[in-house]
Design an enzyme around this catalytic site. Structure first.
Site, PDB file in Angstrom:
ATOM      1  CG  ASN A 228      -2.234   0.621   1.025  1.00  0.00           C
ATOM      2  OD1 ASN A 228      -2.644   1.473   1.780  1.00  0.00           O
ATOM      3  ND2 ASN A 228      -2.930   0.206  -0.022  1.00  0.00           N
ATOM      4  NE  ARG A 319      12.945  38.802 -30.419  1.00  0.00           N
ATOM      5  CZ  ARG A 319      11.819  39.324 -30.896  1.00  0.00           C
ATOM      6  NH1 ARG A 319      11.107  40.135 -30.145  1.00  0.00           N
ATOM      7  NH2 ARG A 319      11.410  39.053 -32.116  1.00  0.00           N
ATOM      8  CD  GLU A 450      -8.994  -0.038  -4.172  1.00  0.00           C
ATOM      9  OE1 GLU A 450      -8.616  -0.148  -5.362  1.00  0.00           O
ATOM     10  OE2 GLU A 450      -8.576  -0.755  -3.253  1.00  0.00           O
TER      11      GLU A 450
END
Length: 575
Positions: A228, A319, A450
């Site tokens: 984890n 530039r 999840e």
């Protein structure tokens, strides 16, 4: 005095309770404390810790509210059971499924095996070792509920460079990098494949055995502690930051060399201009250009040759280097802060707070921070290649460079840098797709437990791919700029840029007629990866810095005077 019989991990304990007005949570915590005290290994719990648990009646399996008073929900001598998440239960959707005590070791091993579901090429041993190092660092902080014995075994494997086979694909970046870290742990428990300098790739148990190491025997919660976290995202992200830093500072040197070849002016790098827009990166890039091109410090015969030209100003690709390269430097600094914080954070779950006697489930495993930062890094660093490719075009286009077409004599018979420029264009175009942020995507996983993820693993991998393409484009520009110098001889550029030219020419000869070009690009790419160009130029940059040359005075509203018009080139050389 009331007494309650509590079942914890296959053992029964009697817990006396003088005051039945205490909560069910107190009763459970006291039972876990007594259990840990009587176990030689503390039962896999750190002393004083209180893991995430659920309490239920043994008869009927009814769950109890932890905040209820004992006297309101339990009878004297009642039997109850404590269910500890990730230790006596399954994971994710199975968090309420109780695992018998005699299967707790198998529970942790099965977690590692089932989560080892990655695909794709394995991480290189170097990257796998970094992954292991970061995982050790997290566990050593002491908030993961892992035994010192297991941590020491991981350190021994790291020191012996016994490195697990870790496929690069399969993480969604929450709950951390489960699949890659599971593969990392799989080798440590003696399963799957491993690599070491002594054995090469072989079965993990034999690689460990060859180094006198034993496989890790997982204790309660240790499987969860090993897998984890965000270490896959972070380890690759750390490499991306380091490589981005290296190529960004070398891009300034290469661009300065191209400006010389294209007979540009240094006027755009005047310190007063950049004081009016004082972004740190922009000011540093302008400073580097001055340190490499300043005519007072490093005379340039090439610059002197066009001192009185009638060109008014240069193209943006010359530039505006401080503005474009500058923001890349500032972005890298920002992302570095995020990654360094992530490296030194505890990012697993649940977190064990011994001093509080609590284990708390949170979301530190979510990879959104490094995922967003690495998407940002890819977008920013890509601009180094985008502007470099335009400078390559200017070097190869005779109407813009005043040099032979494609930087070769006998054009037509020879193609010179024609297709090298095409390669640069192809890499820049590919980067445009890779720069689409992965962290704006999310897919719900694990049966909707999840339900928002970071996609940080892909953010890290594609950031590295973008940076590699940037390195290759700048390698082509460096080759082209050095070839352009050949057509300006016998004139010489500044001392530091001549040193850069000499470095390239020690490995790649001038392009007299067409030859196999890919090896030249690979060689110069390697020079950039190894930071050899920076090593050559850096001492001159720092010498210029330490010289503390007086800068132009700050611009005052009353300080303007009318002067005869001059070309920018002339102004740049007679300050």
């Amino acid at each position: 005095m009331a007494r309650f019989t509590v079942h914890v991990r296959g053992e029964w304990l009697t817990v006396p309770c003088k005051d039945t007005s205490v909560s069910v949570a107190w009763l459970a915590t006291e039972a876990l404390r007594r259990y840990a005290k009587n176990k030689p290994d503390s039962g896999g719990m750190r002393p004083g810790s209180s893991p995430r648990f659920m309490v239920r009646r043994c008869q009927g399996l009814g769950s109890l509210d932890l905040d209820d008073a004992v006297r309101d929900v339990l009878e004297d001598n009642e039997f109850i059971e404590i269910v500890v998440y990730g230790i006596t239960t399954g994971f994710g959707k199975f968090a309420r499924t109780v695992i018998p005590h005699n299967k707790l070791k198998e529970l942790q091993e099965n977690l590692i095996r089932s989560h080892s579901a990655g695909v794709g090429k394995p991480l290189s041993p170097k990257r796998s070792r970094m992954l292991l190092a970061l995982r050790i660092n997290v566990l050593a902080k002491g908030y993961s509920g892992i035994s010192l014995e297991t941590l020491n075994q991981m350190i021994q494997a790291f020191n012996a460079s016994c490195l697990s086979y870790v496929p690069e694909k399969g993480t969604v970046g929450a709950s951390g990098d489960l699949a890659p870290l599971a593969h990392l742990a799989l080798g440590l428990i003696g399963e799957g494949k491993m690599w070491s300098p002594k054995s090469g790739w072989a079965d993990a148990k034999y690689v460990l055995q060859a180094h006198g190491l034993k496989p890790v025997s997982l204790k309660p919660k240790e499987g969860l502690a090993l897998i984890n976290g965000t270490q896959m995202i972070t380890s690759l992200g750390a490499e991306a930051v380091e490589r981005a830093t290296a190529i960004a500072r070398q891009a300034d040197i290469i661009a300065a060399l191209t400006l010389e070849v294209l007979k540009g002016t240094t006027r755009a790098f005047d310190s007063d201009i950049h004081k009016l827009r004082p972004h740190p990166g922009q000011m540093e890039v302008a400073f580097r250009f001055r340190s490499l091109l300043g005519s007072d410090h490093h005379p340039s015969e090439i610059a002197e040759s066009h001192r009185f030209c009638d060109r008014v100003q240069d193209a943006y690709t010359l530039r505006c280097c401080p503005q474009v390269h500058g923001v890349v430097n500032d972005t890298i600094a920002f992302v570095k802060t995020i990654i360094e914080t992530e490296i030194n954070s505890a990012t697993d779950n649940p977190m064990v707070f011994a001093e509080r006697g609590e284990t708390i489930s949170g979301g530190n495993f979510h990879g959104e921070y490094p995922a967003k930062a690495l998407d940002y890094l890819a977008i920013s660093v890509h601009e180094l290649a985008a502007i470099s490719e335009r400078r390559i075009e200017r070097l190869c286009n005779p109407s813009l460079s005043e040099l032979p077409a494609f930087l070769v004599n006998e054009g037509g018979l020879n193609s010179g840098f024609m297709i090298a420029h095409c390669t640069a264009a192809a890499l820049v175009s590919e980067n445009k797709v890779l720069c689409h942020p992965s962290s704006v995507d999310s897919l719900s996983t694990s049966a909707a437990t999840e339900d928002h993820v970071s996609m940080g693993g892909w953010a890290a991998r594609k950031a590295l791919r973008v940076i590699e393409h940037v390195e290759q484009v700048l390698a082509i520009e460096l080759l082209a700029a050095c070839q352009g110098i050949e057509f300006l001889r016998p004139l010489k550029t500044t001392t530091p840029l001549e040193k850069v030219y000499d470095l390239v020419r020690t490995l790649v000869r001038p392009w007299i007629k067409d030859r196999f070009m890919a090896p030249d690009i690979d060689i110069v790419h390697r020079l950039l990866v190894e930071q050899k160009v920076w090593e050559v130029a850096h001492p001159y940059i720092e010498k210029y810095r330490s010289a503390n040359l007086p800068e132009a005075r700050p611009i005052s509203p009353t300080a303007f005077t009318l002067e005869p018009p001059m070309s920018p080139c002339k102004r740049a050389r007679i300050e």
